[in-house]
Design a protein around this motif. Structure first.
Motif, PDB file in Angstrom:
ATOM      1  N   ARG A  56      -7.389   8.693   8.302  1.00  0.00           N
ATOM      2  CA  ARG A  56      -8.100   8.129   9.274  1.00  0.00           C
ATOM      3  C   ARG A  56      -9.378   7.695   8.706  1.00  0.00           C
ATOM      4  O   ARG A  56      -9.976   7.950   7.736  1.00  0.00           O
ATOM      5  N   ALA A  57      -9.979   6.734   9.536  1.00  0.00           N
ATOM      6  CA  ALA A  57     -11.256   5.982   9.338  1.00  0.00           C
ATOM      7  C   ALA A  57     -12.516   7.260   9.027  1.00  0.00           C
ATOM      8  O   ALA A  57     -13.423   6.946   8.125  1.00  0.00           O
ATOM      9  N   ALA A 121      -5.295  -3.025   6.747  1.00  0.00           N
ATOM     10  CA  ALA A 121      -6.530  -2.996   6.356  1.00  0.00           C
ATOM     11  C   ALA A 121      -7.134  -1.638   5.975  1.00  0.00           C
ATOM     12  O   ALA A 121      -7.800  -1.510   5.127  1.00  0.00           O
ATOM     13  N   LEU A 122      -6.903  -0.425   6.822  1.00  0.00           N
ATOM     14  CA  LEU A 122      -7.494   0.692   6.655  1.00  0.00           C
ATOM     15  C   LEU A 122      -6.903   1.286   5.578  1.00  0.00           C
ATOM     16  O   LEU A 122      -7.383   1.943   4.466  1.00  0.00           O
ATOM     17  N   LEU A 123      -5.424   1.081   5.126  1.00  0.00           N
ATOM     18  CA  LEU A 123      -5.113   1.755   3.960  1.00  0.00           C
ATOM     19  C   LEU A 123      -5.300   1.117   2.710  1.00  0.00           C
ATOM     20  O   LEU A 123      -5.590   1.594   1.715  1.00  0.00           O
ATOM     21  N   LYS A 171       0.163  -2.472  -4.526  1.00  0.00           N
ATOM     22  CA  LYS A 171       1.020  -2.891  -3.105  1.00  0.00           C
ATOM     23  C   LYS A 171      -0.099  -2.433  -1.773  1.00  0.00           C
ATOM     24  O   LYS A 171      -0.197  -3.194  -1.047  1.00  0.00           O
ATOM     25  N   GLY A 172      -0.831  -1.368  -2.018  1.00  0.00           N
ATOM     26  CA  GLY A 172      -1.918  -0.986  -0.859  1.00  0.00           C
ATOM     27  C   GLY A 172      -2.963  -1.878  -0.915  1.00  0.00           C
ATOM     28  O   GLY A 172      -3.324  -2.162   0.209  1.00  0.00           O
ATOM     29  N   LEU A 173      -3.540  -2.495  -1.862  1.00  0.00           N
ATOM     30  CA  LEU A 173      -4.515  -3.416  -2.006  1.00  0.00           C
ATOM     31  C   LEU A 173      -4.185  -4.861  -1.366  1.00  0.00           C
ATOM     32  O   LEU A 173      -4.821  -5.570  -0.846  1.00  0.00           O
TER      33      LEU A 173
END
Length: 255
Positions: A56-57, A121-123, A171-173
């Motif tokens: 979570r953020a 975006a959070l990931l 992959k996440g970026l």
């Protein structure tokens, strides 16, 4: 002599207890672990994405502050003693545990089934935090501290525990960028379809409007051509009458 170090260490411990539990379960647990068979069936139906439970953020902000305060606990000149060394050993081990917890959750989130419903975006922010801040700063903290702890018989693990492969990090970026491109492509296709249909409709209306105009122009041209034929016929009649009058005149003279 040790007052400055104790202030930094106390600030870290207070923040640590306020944000996370002993083993960083808030980051490692997905929040979908049921306690009975009935709850398992319900959880399988309504399973939340990992960015809504573990990654979570607010957990990201807390991890960033904890890393900053943990690195600030590094021993400075004149602060070495057995008690301070034990405190720093606990902080370094804590940062290793935080790095392992984040890596474990990222591996689960970036798997084939873990990306469903996640906030890309959070990931991406979590991947940036892990690769740019958490992992390199924790390694630097452990490397600087290990040499000072050896004199007091304290040792830190040489490995960081779980880690994220470069392929999964990439992959996440790139996940948020790819999602934006796909959404933009969908929006363009949605907007282009009505425009094309509207253009075809207007072209059809223009074609239908032009057809009657062409017929009217042709009718007017035919009407304009008809009087010319009549005028030519009248001229021929006048000419014939004149010829007949001349013939009658010559007949009278002969008589």
């Amino acid at each position: 002599k040790f007052r400055a170090f104790m202030a930094r260490y106390a600030h870290y411990v207070l923040l640590r207890t306020q944000c996370f539990g002993g083993m960083f379960r808030e980051i490692t647990d997905s929040g979908n672990a049921p306690s009975s068979k009935q709850s398992r069936s319900r959880a399988s139906v309504a399973q939340k994405p990992i960015t809504a439970t573990a990654l979570r953020a607010e957990h990201l902000e807390a991890s960033r502050m904890l890393l900053k305060d943990g690195c600030a606990c590094a021993l400075k000149d004149g602060e070495e003693c057995e008690n301070t060394a034990m405190c720093v050993e606990r902080v370094a081990a804590d940062l290793i545990g935080l790095t392992t917890a984040v890596a474990t959750s990222l591996n689960r989130a970036l798997s084939k089934d873990g990306t469903k419903g996640t906030d890309a975006a959070l990931l991406q922010k979590w991947c940036e935090f892990y690769s740019d801040e958490l992992l390199p700063q924790t390694k630097s903290m452990v490397k600087k501290t290990s040499a000072k702890l050896d004199a007091y018989g304290l040792f830190l693990p040489s490995r960081m525990g779980a880690s994220v492969s470069p392929e999964l990090l990439q992959k996440g970026l790139k996940g948020a960028e790819e999602e934006e491109k796909s959404s933009e492509g969908k929006d363009e296709s949605i907007t282009e379809a009505p425009v094309a249909a509207k253009k075809e409709k207007t072209d059809g209306e223009v074609a239908t409007k032009k057809a009657p105009v062409k017929k009217e122009v042709e009718v007017e041209e035919e009407k304009e051509e008809e009087p010319e034929v009549v005028e030519e016929e009248e001229e021929l009649d006048e000419y014939d009458e004149y010829d007949y009058e001349d013939e009658e005149y010559y007949d009278d003279e002969e008589a």
